[in-house]
Design a protein around this motif. Sequence first.
Motif, mmCIF file in Angstrom:
data_model
loop_
_atom_site.group_PDB
_atom_site.id
_atom_site.type_symbol
_atom_site.label_atom_id
_atom_site.label_comp_id
_atom_site.label_asym_id
_atom_site.label_seq_id
_atom_site.Cartn_x
_atom_site.Cartn_y
_atom_site.Cartn_z
ATOM 1 N N GLY A 143 0.811 -1.215 0.000
ATOM 2 C CA GLY A 143 0.000 0.000 0.000
ATOM 3 C C GLY A 143 0.838 1.255 0.000
ATOM 4 N N PRO A 144 0.234 2.395 0.324
ATOM 5 C CA PRO A 144 0.928 3.694 0.307
ATOM 6 C C PRO A 144 2.162 3.749 1.194
ATOM 7 C CG PRO A 144 -1.445 4.012 0.444
ATOM 8 C CD PRO A 144 -1.207 2.548 0.641
ATOM 9 N N ASP A 145 2.155 2.985 2.288
ATOM 10 C CA ASP A 145 3.316 3.000 3.189
ATOM 11 C C ASP A 145 4.380 1.985 2.793
ATOM 12 O OD1 ASP A 145 2.039 0.674 3.840
ATOM 13 O OD2 ASP A 145 1.936 1.056 6.003
ATOM 14 N N GLY A 146 4.171 1.299 1.655
ATOM 15 C CA GLY A 146 5.157 0.339 1.181
ATOM 16 C C GLY A 146 5.103 -1.010 1.863
ATOM 17 N N THR A 147 4.079 -1.265 2.673
ATOM 18 C CA THR A 147 3.938 -2.542 3.366
ATOM 19 C C THR A 147 2.643 -3.224 2.923
ATOM 20 O OG1 THR A 147 2.623 -1.803 5.260
ATOM 21 C CG2 THR A 147 5.025 -1.434 5.350
ATOM 22 N N PRO A 148 2.537 -4.534 3.151
ATOM 23 C CA PRO A 148 1.293 -5.231 2.800
ATOM 24 C C PRO A 148 0.133 -4.862 3.707
ATOM 25 C CG PRO A 148 2.823 -6.715 3.903
ATOM 26 C CD PRO A 148 3.579 -5.461 3.621
ATOM 27 N N ASN A 149 0.428 -4.190 4.830
ATOM 28 C CA ASN A 149 -0.617 -3.851 5.793
ATOM 29 C C ASN A 149 -1.646 -2.871 5.233
ATOM 30 O OD1 ASN A 149 0.810 -5.412 7.708
ATOM 31 N ND2 ASN A 149 2.087 -3.652 8.240
ATOM 32 N N THR A 150 -1.264 -2.094 4.208
ATOM 33 C CA THR A 150 -2.174 -1.099 3.644
ATOM 34 C C THR A 150 -2.516 -1.396 2.182
ATOM 35 O OG1 THR A 150 -0.274 0.318 3.086
ATOM 36 C CG2 THR A 150 -1.370 0.728 5.194
ATOM 37 N N ALA A 151 -2.243 -2.603 1.727
ATOM 38 C CA ALA A 151 -2.508 -2.975 0.338
ATOM 39 C C ALA A 151 -4.011 -3.002 0.061
ATOM 40 C CB ALA A 151 -1.897 -4.333 0.026
ATOM 41 N N GLU A 152 -4.383 -2.688 -1.180
ATOM 42 C CA GLU A 152 -5.787 -2.706 -1.578
ATOM 43 C C GLU A 152 -6.317 -4.134 -1.473
ATOM 44 O OE1 GLU A 152 -9.299 -3.072 -3.725
ATOM 45 O OE2 GLU A 152 -7.449 -3.892 -4.585
ATOM 46 N N ARG A 153 -7.508 -4.287 -0.919
ATOM 47 C CA ARG A 153 -8.033 -5.614 -0.580
ATOM 48 C C ARG A 153 -8.107 -6.567 -1.760
ATOM 49 N NH1 ARG A 153 -13.151 -4.774 3.566
ATOM 50 N NH2 ARG A 153 -11.983 -3.852 5.313
ATOM 51 N N THR A 154 -8.779 -6.120 -2.824
ATOM 52 C CA THR A 154 -8.988 -7.013 -3.962
ATOM 53 C C THR A 154 -7.670 -7.475 -4.551
ATOM 54 O OG1 THR A 154 -11.065 -5.877 -4.488
ATOM 55 C CG2 THR A 154 -10.062 -7.224 -6.231
ATOM 56 N N THR A 155 -6.716 -6.536 -4.662
ATOM 57 C CA THR A 155 -5.404 -6.877 -5.216
ATOM 58 C C THR A 155 -4.666 -7.860 -4.312
ATOM 59 O OG1 THR A 155 -5.255 -4.684 -6.232
ATOM 60 C CG2 THR A 155 -3.206 -5.927 -6.002
ATOM 61 N N ALA A 156 -4.722 -7.614 -3.001
ATOM 62 C CA ALA A 156 -3.996 -8.458 -2.045
ATOM 63 C C ALA A 156 -4.589 -9.854 -1.944
ATOM 64 C CB ALA A 156 -3.992 -7.793 -0.675
ATOM 65 N N ARG A 157 -5.866 -10.005 -2.250
ATOM 66 C CA ARG A 157 -6.518 -11.309 -2.103
ATOM 67 C C ARG A 157 -6.563 -12.098 -3.412
ATOM 68 N NH1 ARG A 157 -11.605 -9.502 1.870
ATOM 69 N NH2 ARG A 157 -10.278 -8.343 3.363
ATOM 70 N N ALA A 158 -5.874 -11.608 -4.429
ATOM 71 C CA ALA A 158 -5.850 -12.322 -5.714
ATOM 72 C C ALA A 158 -5.235 -13.708 -5.547
ATOM 73 C CB ALA A 158 -5.072 -11.519 -6.749
ATOM 74 N N TRP A 159 -4.231 -13.817 -4.684
ATOM 75 C CA TRP A 159 -3.596 -15.105 -4.416
ATOM 76 C C TRP A 159 -2.825 -15.055 -3.105
ATOM 77 C CZ3 TRP A 159 1.649 -14.830 -3.789
ATOM 78 C CH2 TRP A 159 2.322 -13.781 -4.421
ATOM 79 N N VAL A 160 -2.609 -16.214 -2.528
ATOM 80 C CA VAL A 160 -1.759 -16.348 -1.338
ATOM 81 C C VAL A 160 -0.866 -17.564 -1.548
ATOM 82 C CG1 VAL A 160 -3.360 -15.247 0.270
ATOM 83 C CG2 VAL A 160 -3.520 -17.706 -0.132
ATOM 84 N N GLN A 161 0.252 -17.560 -0.849
ATOM 85 C CA GLN A 161 1.191 -18.684 -0.962
ATOM 86 C C GLN A 161 1.514 -19.219 0.416
ATOM 87 O OE1 GLN A 161 5.012 -18.436 -3.344
ATOM 88 N NE2 GLN A 161 5.892 -18.647 -1.298
ATOM 89 N N PHE A 162 1.645 -20.540 0.506
ATOM 90 C CA PHE A 162 2.095 -21.198 1.725
ATOM 91 C C PHE A 162 3.273 -22.088 1.349
ATOM 92 C CE2 PHE A 162 -2.318 -20.167 2.309
ATOM 93 C CZ PHE A 162 -2.362 -19.645 3.594
ATOM 94 N N LYS A 163 4.435 -21.731 1.867
ATOM 95 C CA LYS A 163 5.659 -22.448 1.521
ATOM 96 C C LYS A 163 6.422 -22.818 2.789
ATOM 97 C CE LYS A 163 10.185 -21.544 -0.558
ATOM 98 N NZ LYS A 163 10.997 -20.561 -1.315
ATOM 99 N N ALA A 164 6.856 -24.062 2.861
ATOM 100 C CA ALA A 164 7.654 -24.513 3.997
ATOM 101 C C ALA A 164 9.044 -23.896 3.907
ATOM 102 C CB ALA A 164 7.754 -26.028 4.000
ATOM 103 N N SER A 165 9.506 -23.323 5.011
ATOM 104 C CA SER A 165 10.798 -22.633 5.026
ATOM 105 C C SER A 165 11.366 -22.630 6.429
ATOM 106 C CB SER A 165 10.615 -21.191 4.527
ATOM 107 O OG SER A 165 11.793 -20.434 4.682
ATOM 108 N N GLU A 166 12.649 -22.278 6.524
ATOM 109 C CA GLU A 166 13.262 -22.134 7.842
ATOM 110 C C GLU A 166 12.965 -20.771 8.445
ATOM 111 O OE1 GLU A 166 17.374 -23.027 7.838
ATOM 112 O OE2 GLU A 166 17.126 -25.045 7.049
ATOM 113 N N ALA A 167 12.792 -19.752 7.591
ATOM 114 C CA ALA A 167 12.439 -18.397 8.038
ATOM 115 C C ALA A 167 13.358 -17.866 9.124
ATOM 116 C CB ALA A 167 10.989 -18.359 8.513
#
Length: 359
Positions: free
Chosen positions: A126-150
């Motif tokens: 979104g405007p602040d450069g984080t996913p926290n303020t992303a437009e809803r429809t755009t952000a919900r187009a897809w999600v990913q779940f990937k196993a990682s060490e993180a």
Amino acid sequence: MPESRFILLRRTLARQNRFDGGVPVKFPSPFALGGHRFVQSVQGSQYRPDFRFAGRFLLFGKRLASVLVVTAGALSLVACGSSSPESSRSWSAPVRPEEVGNGLVVLPGTAKSNNAQPKTGDWATGPDGTPNTAERTTARAWVQFKASEAGGPNPILVNGAGLTLYRFDKDTANPSKSACGTECARIWPPVLVTGGSKIFLAGVKKSAMGTIERSDGSRQVTIDGWPVYRFAKDAKPGDTKGHGAGGSWFGVTPNGRKAAGRNGSAGETTVPSEDRQPAISAVLFDGKDFSDNEASQGLSGVGCENVTRPGVTSSIAASGSVRIWTEHDCKGSSLVVDGDVTDLAEVGFDNAVVSIFFG
């Protein structure tokens, strides 16, 4: 020489069958083409070549014009093909989507290996450069779940942007229900989807994935019944700032459990289960852990399918069980794997997959 001036010159020669004796005025910069030396000249308002080469240039020029146009087109195509950084190391994955209800579609592999649209889904900001303020429809187009060490807990799920995913002890898995309300969700944004959303799975069984309806009517993804969240203060891949927060928030594993430390078991996705279902597609990664930093390739079908680039696979994401083979046409040594394998070296099949049997 600019193509427009070259064409004008050729047309001038075509209209004039002979040189009328005028004294050519040479431009300061001669140029060479195809091993012949040509000098631009002008008489009145028309461009002409040096008269010594006029006849030869006319014949040669017709061929050269075609060559220049074809060459320019070829160079344009090459440029288009290499304009994206991914194009030099990623292979399009012709995997088959599977509908799982509520208009949702599940595909094996990562968002990148499936050529997800940039700046959408987990990549939306979104405007602040984080996913926290992303437009809803755009952000919900897809999600990913990937196993990682993180970075810390291992194994743990991350989204398409590499951000850690979490579960909340106050939620329930049976029945699936979220205890994180409106205020809570500002700090712990739920992973949300809508009708038509795509869900990319790498290291997660399709059977573990589900959704619930939240109190505001939105739909949240669950893993083995547990609602899944992000932590708003995680800013970059590898951050696990929410792990252990309040003694009730933990990174979530591919089977919905709390993430353990680095010595926790990470082998569940490589062990065949008794209730396995045959896969119809798979994504093969050149790197282990479904790495998007190396090339990948997709494969789908029924029966035996030969791999386009054999002998380079180090991890595999599949929609169910498959049998992998060391030779073309499903010959040689083989191994049945159930779904995703994060590191084929652990099962003695690193860089050995040449063909796959689906079904």
